[in-house]
Design a protein around this motif. Structure first.
Motif, PDB file in Angstrom:
ATOM      1  N   PRO A 149       0.939  -0.923  -0.069  1.00 19.64           N
ATOM      2  CA  PRO A 149       0.067   0.068  -0.081  1.00 19.64           C
ATOM      3  C   PRO A 149       0.899   1.485  -0.127  1.00 19.64           C
ATOM      4  O   PRO A 149       2.258   1.575   0.660  1.00 19.64           O
ATOM      5  CB  PRO A 149      -0.996  -0.035   1.477  1.00 19.64           C
ATOM      6  N   SER A 150       0.570   1.872  -0.840  1.00 19.32           N
ATOM      7  CA  SER A 150       0.785   3.671  -0.390  1.00 19.32           C
ATOM      8  C   SER A 150       0.361   3.737   1.148  1.00 19.32           C
ATOM      9  O   SER A 150       0.796   3.153   1.926  1.00 19.32           O
ATOM     10  CB  SER A 150       0.276   4.839  -1.891  1.00 19.32           C
ATOM     11  N   LYS A 176      -0.558   4.411  -8.536  1.00 17.87           N
ATOM     12  CA  LYS A 176       0.012   3.937  -7.083  1.00 17.87           C
ATOM     13  C   LYS A 176       0.551   4.431  -6.148  1.00 17.87           C
ATOM     14  O   LYS A 176       0.506   3.673  -4.628  1.00 17.87           O
ATOM     15  CB  LYS A 176       0.549   2.581  -7.504  1.00 17.87           C
ATOM     16  N   LEU A 185      -8.296  -1.382   2.299  1.00 19.44           N
ATOM     17  CA  LEU A 185      -6.839  -2.321   2.599  1.00 19.44           C
ATOM     18  C   LEU A 185      -7.067  -3.615   3.546  1.00 19.44           C
ATOM     19  O   LEU A 185      -6.961  -4.957   3.001  1.00 19.44           O
ATOM     20  CB  LEU A 185      -5.899  -1.846   3.120  1.00 19.44           C
ATOM     21  N   SER A 205      -0.532  -0.491  -5.018  1.00 16.17           N
ATOM     22  CA  SER A 205      -1.488  -0.118  -3.856  1.00 16.17           C
ATOM     23  C   SER A 205      -2.699   0.059  -5.115  1.00 16.17           C
ATOM     24  O   SER A 205      -3.842   0.363  -4.494  1.00 16.17           O
ATOM     25  CB  SER A 205      -0.730   0.946  -3.569  1.00 16.17           C
TER      26      SER A 205
END
Length: 213
Positions: A149-150, A176, A185, A205
């Motif tokens: 994930p970002s 992303k 998420l 992401s």
């Protein structure tokens, strides 16, 4: 798709994403048991087992069976106190958790890594995450999902100043590097857990955001 009841092992259930994921798991009819060791007690639930203490000490005491394991462990250098302490949590403890999950029978491991994770990175954080991914690959999991994930967006019990500053800006960045809501998420992780497969899957992401909507 998994049709039989699943036994889940979750590390990091009190974290930003872990809280959302735990709630998701406990509301899934296909989940038979959630084993979630934490440092502080969780709210009681009929399908939740919650050993309380330091994870490193609890790992040998955990019992199976486990079908799917989620690793949502993560801290910051500031919170940990040093680079060495950060690595002890985000790398060493995560690797130990994964090994124990495999011993308990887990076939699929899903791990929250980080965007730009790379064992050769000049950035310490990205390098540690890359080294974690490499160590997990070497464990030869039947199914390993690495989520990258970002910047996470959401309300933490212990706010992180850097995230508070960067999160609004991350909403404006395309691709992303666009920020991702922690609840999205968590939902993406559960959807990925339901996918049967073999080998390693890296999920960036932007794909996590799509899966989590």
């Amino acid at each position: 798709m998994y049709l039989t009841p699943q036994n889940i092992l979750l590390a990091g259930a009190t974290g930003l994403t872990g809280e959302h994921l735990l709630d998701r798991l406990l509301n899934e009819p296909t989940v038979n048991r959630v084993l979630a060791p934490t440092r502080r007690p969780l709210a009681q639930h009929a399908r939740l087992e919650n050993p309380v203490g330091e994870l490193a000490g609890l790992l040998p005491q955990l019992t199976g069976p486990v079908d799917i394991a989620f690793c949502c462990l993560g801290t910051t250098i500031k919170q940990a106190g040093s680079q060495e302490a950060f690595r002890a949590i985000d790398h060493d403890l995560a690797v130990a958790f994964a090994l124990r999950a495999r011993e308990l029978g887990a076939r699929h491991l899903l791990v929250i890594s980080a965007i730009d994770a790379d064992p050769a990175s000049s950035v310490f954080y990205s390098r540690v995450k890359g080294e974690l991914e490499l160590a997990l690959r070497e464990q030869n999991w039947p199914q390993l999902t690495l989520a990258r994930p970002s910047i996470l967006i959401g309300n933490r019990s212990e706010p992180r100043l850097a995230e508070q500053i960067a999160a609004p800006l991350s909403r404006l960045i395309p691709g992303k590097y666009h920020g991702i809501e922690a609840c999205h998420l968590a939902w993406a992780l559960w959807r990925l857990a339901l996918e049967e497969g073999n080998g390693v899957r890296v999920v960036e992401s932007d794909e996590l955001r799509k899966l989590g909507r």
